[in-house]
Design an enzyme around this catalytic site. Structure first.
Site, PDB file in Angstrom:
ATOM      1  CD  GLU A 177      -2.764   1.306   2.480  1.00 42.42           C
ATOM      2  OE1 GLU A 177      -2.591   0.516   3.414  1.00 42.42           O
ATOM      3  OE2 GLU A 177      -3.650   2.172   2.474  1.00 42.42           O
ATOM      4  CE  LYS A 219      -6.064  -0.263   1.841  1.00 38.50           C
ATOM      5  NZ  LYS A 219      -6.689  -0.846   3.022  1.00 38.50           N
TER       6      LYS A 219
HETATM    7  P1  13P Z   1      -9.213   4.038   4.374  1.00 36.46           P
HETATM    8  O1  13P Z   1     -10.080   3.311   3.375  1.00 36.46           O
HETATM    9  O2  13P Z   1      -9.982   4.649   5.516  1.00 36.46           O
HETATM   10  O3  13P Z   1      -8.247   4.966   3.711  1.00 36.46           O
HETATM   11  O4  13P Z   1      -8.334   2.914   5.111  1.00 36.46           O
HETATM   12  C1  13P Z   1      -7.734   1.960   4.360  1.00 36.46           C
HETATM   13  C2  13P Z   1      -6.481   1.532   5.012  1.00 36.46           C
HETATM   14  O5  13P Z   1      -6.329   0.381   5.354  1.00 36.46           O
HETATM   15  C3  13P Z   1      -5.404   2.519   5.191  1.00 36.46           C
HETATM   16  O6  13P Z   1      -4.214   1.859   5.481  1.00 36.46           O
END
Ligand code: 13P
Length: 338
Positions: A177, A219
């Protein structure tokens, strides 16, 4: 030896019509969320809230996996069943956030580096024993004048790649991510440019560290106008820009993209996902891994009170259903009228 298992898990996580519930808020973050609805941030309240989410009847129709936090993976439901087992019984795959948060990047102003590599191999083995089948690590990239720097992008990409390689060695599917924040007054073109730059550097690092693309998920952030930008792109423009950006940077060997919501409203995040499925075919599954955009209405309805559990569960199920419909391009505002 875990290759086939991991590829199967990665594909199951992005199976048609399903997405991920990110419930991996650290204690500090969940405290902020609880405060916003007047709930006390006690260990019992955190446990009860996560139990509420995971025991929602029918959640498995729309949710394939849940990302847990270290405290949660060790907690039990009120009847003594471990929360991981609650998820297993629902047919939902448990995962775990393994990074230790973003700290100030030494020598740079306003930039961050995600920590947590020290001892990670031992922690991964332990999490696998506790039932986790996938992992998540979040890097945070901020846009402002003259940032992000290449040094920040490279340092974070190195962390993501080392995390992903270690996860795969432990038989866990890494969710990589690199979040380019939507905070700021930048326009969508700038968000696009920085996201492309970040993803190129991340995929270079993943290749260097021999990460199996078939056994991971990305992600990413959606490509959007900055929150304070006076010129806000339309839903269709954001969906088009996001797909364009991803096609230019993400190899087709990656089984799926699970978008974060990143502070968009719950409805807007669903609209963007839906619009991406209306644009044109993509080489990967396009799914969601929302935290706030799945939980916000449920958290509001719960507000820390046992009497509100059933209503909160209805709210969660509703958002999960809307996002599931969006995966087929079949979401419409009419679904919100119920
Ligand atoms: P949000 O969808 O609230 O951005 O959170 C996703 C997430 O796991 C951030 O690390």
């Amino acid at each position: 030896m875990f290759d086939i298992q991991m590829e199967t898990t990665a594909r199951a996580l992005v199976a048609g019509g399903k997405g991920l519930l990110a419930a991996d808020e650290s204690t500090g973050t969940i405290e902020k969320r609880f405060k916003s609805v007047g709930a006390a941030c006690t260990e019992e309240n955190r446990r009860a809230y996560r139990e509420l989410l995971f025991t929602t009847a029918g959640l498995d129709e729309f949710i394939s996996g849940v990302i847990l936090y270290d405290e949660t993976i060790r907690q039990k439901a009120a009847d003594g069943t471990p929360l991981v087992e609650v998820l297993h019984r629902q047919g939902i795959i448990p995962g775990i956030k393994v990074d230790k948060g973003a700290k100030a990047l030494a020598g740079f102003v306003s930039e961050k580096i995600t920590e947590g590599l020290d001892g990670l191999d031992e922690r991964l083995t332990h999490y696998r024993e506790l039932g986790a089948r996938f992992t998540k690590w979040r890097a945070i990239i901020t846009i402002a004048a003259n940032i992000p720097t290449d040094a920040c992008l490279r340092a974070n990409a190195h962390g993501l790649a080392r995390f992903a390689a270690l996860s795969q060695e432990a038989g866990l599917v890494p969710i990589v991510e690199p979040e380019v924040l939507m905070d700021g007054d930048h326009d969508i073109a700038r968000h696009d440019e920085v996201t492309q730059r970040a993803l190129r550097i991340v995929f270079d690092a993943l290749a260097e560290h021999r990460v199996r693309l078939e056994a991971m998920l990305l992600k990413p952030n959606m490509v959007l106008s900055g929150k304070e930008c006076p010129q806000q792109a339309s839903v269709a423009e954001a969906a088009e820009a996001t797909l364009h950006c991803m096609k230019r940077t993400v190899p087709a060997a990656v089984p799926g993209l699970v978008f974060l919501s990143g502070g968009q409203s719950d409805v807007r995040a669903t609209e963007h996902l839906n619009a991406m499925h209306s644009v044109r075919a993509a080489p990967w599954e396009l799914s969601f891994s929302f935290g706030r955009a799945l939980q916000a209405p449920a958290l509001q309805a719960w507000s820390g009170l046992l009497a509100n559990v059933a209503t909160a569960q209805q709210k969660l199920l509703h958002r999960a259903k809307c996002n599931s419909a969006a995966r087929f391009g079949k979401y419409s505002s009419a679904m919100e009228g119920v």
